[in-house]
Design a protein around this motif. Structure first.
Motif, PDB file in Angstrom:
ATOM      1  N   GLY A  60       0.800  -1.213   0.000  1.00 32.86           N
ATOM      2  CA  GLY A  60       0.000   0.000   0.000  1.00 32.86           C
ATOM      3  C   GLY A  60       0.840   1.273   0.000  1.00 32.86           C
ATOM      4  N   PHE A  61       2.167   1.126  -0.036  1.00 35.23           N
ATOM      5  CA  PHE A  61       3.036   2.307  -0.051  1.00 35.23           C
ATOM      6  C   PHE A  61       2.857   3.088  -1.353  1.00 35.23           C
ATOM      7  N   PHE A  62       2.709   2.367  -2.466  1.00 38.01           N
ATOM      8  CA  PHE A  62       2.480   2.975  -3.773  1.00 38.01           C
ATOM      9  C   PHE A  62       1.027   2.778  -4.185  1.00 38.01           C
ATOM     10  N   PRO A  63       0.541   3.552  -5.165  1.00 36.04           N
ATOM     11  CA  PRO A  63      -0.842   3.381  -5.639  1.00 36.04           C
ATOM     12  C   PRO A  63      -1.083   1.974  -6.184  1.00 36.04           C
ATOM     13  N   SER A  64      -2.334   1.528  -6.123  1.00 33.15           N
ATOM     14  CA  SER A  64      -2.701   0.210  -6.643  1.00 33.15           C
ATOM     15  C   SER A  64      -2.612   0.189  -8.161  1.00 33.15           C
ATOM     16  N   LEU A  65      -2.187  -0.936  -8.706  1.00 38.40           N
ATOM     17  CA  LEU A  65      -2.042  -1.078 -10.156  1.00 38.40           C
ATOM     18  C   LEU A  65      -3.351  -1.536 -10.783  1.00 38.40           C
ATOM     19  N   GLU A  66      -3.620  -1.013 -11.970  1.00 34.64           N
ATOM     20  CA  GLU A  66      -4.819  -1.389 -12.713  1.00 34.64           C
ATOM     21  C   GLU A  66      -4.426  -1.805 -14.128  1.00 34.64           C
ATOM     22  N   PRO A  67      -5.180  -2.749 -14.746  1.00 35.48           N
ATOM     23  CA  PRO A  67      -4.861  -3.167 -16.121  1.00 35.48           C
ATOM     24  C   PRO A  67      -4.942  -1.989 -17.092  1.00 35.48           C
ATOM     25  N   ARG A  68      -3.999  -1.944 -18.019  1.00 35.33           N
ATOM     26  CA  ARG A  68      -4.002  -0.882 -19.027  1.00 35.33           C
ATOM     27  C   ARG A  68      -5.069  -1.185 -20.074  1.00 35.33           C
ATOM     28  N   ASN A  69      -5.744  -0.156 -20.565  1.00 34.08           N
ATOM     29  CA  ASN A  69      -6.787  -0.333 -21.580  1.00 34.08           C
ATOM     30  C   ASN A  69      -6.220  -1.009 -22.821  1.00 34.08           C
ATOM     31  N   GLY A  70      -6.842  -2.123 -23.214  1.00 30.46           N
ATOM     32  CA  GLY A  70      -6.426  -2.830 -24.417  1.00 30.46           C
ATOM     33  C   GLY A  70      -5.220  -3.730 -24.220  1.00 30.46           C
ATOM     34  N   GLU A  71      -4.553  -3.634 -23.095  1.00 36.43           N
ATOM     35  CA  GLU A  71      -3.376  -4.473 -22.820  1.00 36.43           C
ATOM     36  C   GLU A  71      -3.478  -4.998 -21.387  1.00 36.43           C
ATOM     37  N   PRO A  72      -4.369  -5.961 -21.137  1.00 36.24           N
ATOM     38  CA  PRO A  72      -4.625  -6.436 -19.774  1.00 36.24           C
ATOM     39  C   PRO A  72      -3.425  -7.098 -19.101  1.00 36.24           C
ATOM     40  N   HIS A  73      -2.404  -7.499 -19.897  1.00 33.20           N
ATOM     41  CA  HIS A  73      -1.226  -8.125 -19.286  1.00 33.20           C
ATOM     42  C   HIS A  73      -0.281  -7.081 -18.684  1.00 33.20           C
ATOM     43  N   ILE A  74      -0.576  -5.807 -18.933  1.00 37.45           N
ATOM     44  CA  ILE A  74       0.231  -4.724 -18.347  1.00 37.45           C
ATOM     45  C   ILE A  74      -0.616  -4.004 -17.307  1.00 37.45           C
ATOM     46  N   HIS A  75      -0.142  -3.994 -16.080  1.00 39.05           N
ATOM     47  CA  HIS A  75      -0.811  -3.260 -15.009  1.00 39.05           C
ATOM     48  C   HIS A  75       0.056  -2.057 -14.649  1.00 39.05           C
ATOM     49  N   GLU A  76      -0.569  -0.914 -14.419  1.00 39.80           N
ATOM     50  CA  GLU A  76       0.217   0.265 -14.094  1.00 39.80           C
ATOM     51  C   GLU A  76      -0.582   1.258 -13.263  1.00 39.80           C
ATOM     52  N   ALA A  77       0.130   2.229 -12.725  1.00 38.54           N
ATOM     53  CA  ALA A  77      -0.492   3.299 -11.943  1.00 38.54           C
ATOM     54  C   ALA A  77       0.388   4.530 -12.025  1.00 38.54           C
ATOM     55  N   LYS A  78      -0.246   5.685 -12.178  1.00 38.41           N
ATOM     56  CA  LYS A  78       0.505   6.932 -12.166  1.00 38.41           C
ATOM     57  C   LYS A  78       0.995   7.196 -10.743  1.00 38.41           C
ATOM     58  N   CYS A  79       2.225   7.676 -10.633  1.00 36.91           N
ATOM     59  CA  CYS A  79       2.774   7.955  -9.298  1.00 36.91           C
ATOM     60  C   CYS A  79       3.712   9.161  -9.384  1.00 36.91           C
ATOM     61  N   PRO A  80       3.147  10.367  -9.513  1.00 35.36           N
ATOM     62  CA  PRO A  80       3.984  11.571  -9.578  1.00 35.36           C
ATOM     63  C   PRO A  80       4.838  11.707  -8.315  1.00 35.36           C
ATOM     64  N   ALA A  81       6.057  12.201  -8.495  1.00 37.89           N
ATOM     65  CA  ALA A  81       6.972  12.305  -7.352  1.00 37.89           C
ATOM     66  C   ALA A  81       7.893  13.502  -7.501  1.00 37.89           C
ATOM     67  N   ALA A  91       5.630  14.508 -12.982  1.00 40.51           N
ATOM     68  CA  ALA A  91       4.203  14.173 -12.988  1.00 40.51           C
ATOM     69  C   ALA A  91       3.916  12.935 -13.825  1.00 40.51           C
ATOM     70  N   GLU A  92       4.839  12.610 -14.768  1.00 38.30           N
ATOM     71  CA  GLU A  92       4.598  11.494 -15.682  1.00 38.30           C
ATOM     72  C   GLU A  92       5.079  10.149 -15.141  1.00 38.30           C
ATOM     73  N   SER A  93       5.696  10.138 -13.968  1.00 40.66           N
ATOM     74  CA  SER A  93       6.228   8.888 -13.416  1.00 40.66           C
ATOM     75  C   SER A  93       5.114   7.878 -13.168  1.00 40.66           C
ATOM     76  N   LEU A  94       5.448   6.601 -13.374  1.00 41.14           N
ATOM     77  CA  LEU A  94       4.436   5.565 -13.135  1.00 41.14           C
ATOM     78  C   LEU A  94       5.093   4.244 -12.750  1.00 41.14           C
ATOM     79  N   ILE A  95       4.276   3.377 -12.176  1.00 44.06           N
ATOM     80  CA  ILE A  95       4.695   2.023 -11.821  1.00 44.06           C
ATOM     81  C   ILE A  95       4.060   1.077 -12.830  1.00 44.06           C
ATOM     82  N   ARG A  96       4.885   0.190 -13.391  1.00 44.80           N
ATOM     83  CA  ARG A  96       4.386  -0.690 -14.448  1.00 44.80           C
ATOM     84  C   ARG A  96       4.762  -2.137 -14.141  1.00 44.80           C
ATOM     85  N   LEU A  97       3.785  -3.031 -14.232  1.00 44.18           N
ATOM     86  CA  LEU A  97       3.993  -4.457 -13.985  1.00 44.18           C
ATOM     87  C   LEU A  97       3.582  -5.251 -15.210  1.00 44.18           C
ATOM     88  N   PHE A  98       4.490  -6.122 -15.657  1.00 41.25           N
ATOM     89  CA  PHE A  98       4.158  -7.048 -16.746  1.00 41.25           C
ATOM     90  C   PHE A  98       3.742  -8.369 -16.103  1.00 41.25           C
TER      91      PHE A  98
END
Length: 468
Positions: A60-81, A91-98
């Protein structure tokens, strides 16, 4: 570019770190591996960011990841720092999970220049902001492992030798937070009573002497052996002797030392400050005394580390029945361990290259390892260390000097630290005893030691860092 990098990292100081720590609800600390920084080099990969451990991602330290539109195998969340060292808000920083590769979760779109030319085992420190800075709810700093700030960070958080990542309460890093341990509470009362009664000199005498390095080393080994269920520090029976020495020296013994050091130095500081009639007078006229005191404390701490490491290596060789002569004089050098003795190493007409060996010990390498290369001997030279901050350039120099580096098993096996894992000139303590001594140089080990070397050793489950 070199000047720019130097300016960026020199702009970091403890005051800046503490300023942002005080603005944080929670802290995340990660030891940067080669995979976390190699992308910032000219020949780096397209990863463009550092790995986010699964445990941190799910905390829970970082935002929860959600599936990317049209690419469900990629989960990501915006995380400005916000990055204080460069004063950038990303502002464009993000966390990305394959999801097809669940271990590959990256925090990406970050300042590349901060991750370039870092020394190995540097730190990434991150905090959650109590009050957002525009869009940013997190801040990040990169702390080079060779900096004074890294040393202070490790001391404040009491980072263990096998630490890789973790979450912390900001109060652990704040200088305004008092360490309310049982020892600290008792010591505060003692000092307060001594100052009121004018008996601070008596308290100084009580704590004026730190225990000898030999006493602390013996005590630390006893604690380790009891906790692990071993009878002695036998390198043939302990599955991972290098990890054992690292834990005893860098964790257990250092904790014992710091407890005694706290008593001595706190009373010395109280005596200096208490001799002045006001805080202002103590700050002005006591400065030189305090400066000398803390310099002495720092030097003594570093000296103790080297003696501790040598002491535990001596124990490994003794219990393992390895023939050696400590601190033998060889020309203008005095290696820590000469096997079997100086006379054997000095026999220049000897044709058996494997009849002798030299083992030196350095807790940290820096440039001091070059002291052992000034003379050539007709035998192998090994350099034992628990330093995980050795650069690729230093490893190349060691190979060129024909010095074999010996490191703890966990460092050699670490898949994220390819500097050691893929270097044939770097071996583990386990390989040093099994291959370099028992197999290649059996004459250096007494018969009892060889018998133990050939017996199957009991397996112990290795606890991972997150289990500790």
């Amino acid at each position: 570019m070199a000047f720019e990098l130097e300016t960026i990292h020199s702009s970091l100081n403890w005051g800046l770190i503490e300023k942002f720590v005080l603005k944080s609800g929670q802290l995340f600390l990660k030891k940067l591996s080669r995979n976390d920084t190699s992308w910032a080099t000219p020949s780096g990969s397209n990863q463009s960011g550092f790995y986010v451990p699964k445990e941190i991602r799910q905390s829970g330290f970082f935002p929860s990841l959600e599936p990317r539109n049209g690419e469900p195998h990629i989960h990501e969340a915006k995380c400005p720092a916000f990055w204080p060292q460069t004063s950038e808000l990303r502002a464009e920083s993000l966390i990305r999970l394959f999801t097809k590769k669940p271990s590959e979760c990256h925090y990406t779109r970050i300042p590349k220049k901060l991750f370039k030319d870092l020394n190995p085992a540097s730190w990434l420190l991150c905090g959650t902001l109590l009050d957002a800075m525009d869009e940013a709810h997190h801040w990040f700093m990169v702390i080079d492992s060779q900096s004074a700030e890294a040393e202070l960070l490790e001391a404040r958080l009491d980072v263990s030798a096998d630490f890789h990542f973790g979450l912390f309460n900001p109060t652990a890093l704040s200088s305004t937070t008092k360490a309310r341990t049982e020892v600290a509470i008792e010591l505060e009362a003692e000092i307060d009573a001594a100052l009121r009664s004018g008996s601070i000199d008596g308290l100084l005498r009580k704590y004026s002497k730190l225990p000898s390095p030999q006493h602390l080393s013996s005590q630390a080994r006893a604690i380790y052996l009891t906790s692990m269920g071993y009878e002695d520090l036998d390198p043939w029976m302990i599955e991972r002797p290098g990890d054992a020495v690292m834990r005893i020296s860098r964790d257990i013994e250092f904790a014992l030392y710091r407890e005694h050091e706290l008593r001595l130095r706190a009373v010395e500081v109280a005596a200096i400050l208490g001799s002045h009639h006001s805080t202002a007078s103590a700050a002005v006229h006591g400065f030189r005394s305090l400066d000398a005191l803390f310099l002495s404390a720092s030097q003594q701490r570093k000296s103790r580390g080297g003696k501790s490491f040598e002491s535990h290596l001596t124990c490994l060789l003794d219990v393992g029945e390895v023939n050696f002569e400590p601190q033998a004089i060889l020309g203008q050098r005095r290696p820590d361990f000469v096997m079997p003795d100086a006379r054997a190493v000095g026999a220049n007409d000897r044709t058996d290259f494997y009849a002798a060996a030299i083992l030196s010990a350095k807790t940290t390498l820096r440039e001091r390892w070059k002291q052992i290369t000034h003379e050539r001997f007709n035998c192998s030279i090994f350099l034992a260390t628990v330093d995980d901050r050795i650069s690729a350039e230093t490893l190349d120099e060691l190979r060129e000097a024909e010095i074999i580096l010996v490191v703890p098993e966990s460092m050699k096996e670490d898949k994220t630290e390819s500097l050691y894992r893929r270097d044939a000139n770097v071996i583990s303590f386990r390989a040093f005893f099994d291959d370099e001594l028992a197999i290649k140089r059996p004459t250096l080990v007494r018969e009892g030691g060889l018998l133990l070397a050939r017996k199957p050793r009991p397996k112990k489950r290795v606890r991972r860092p997150q289990e500790r």
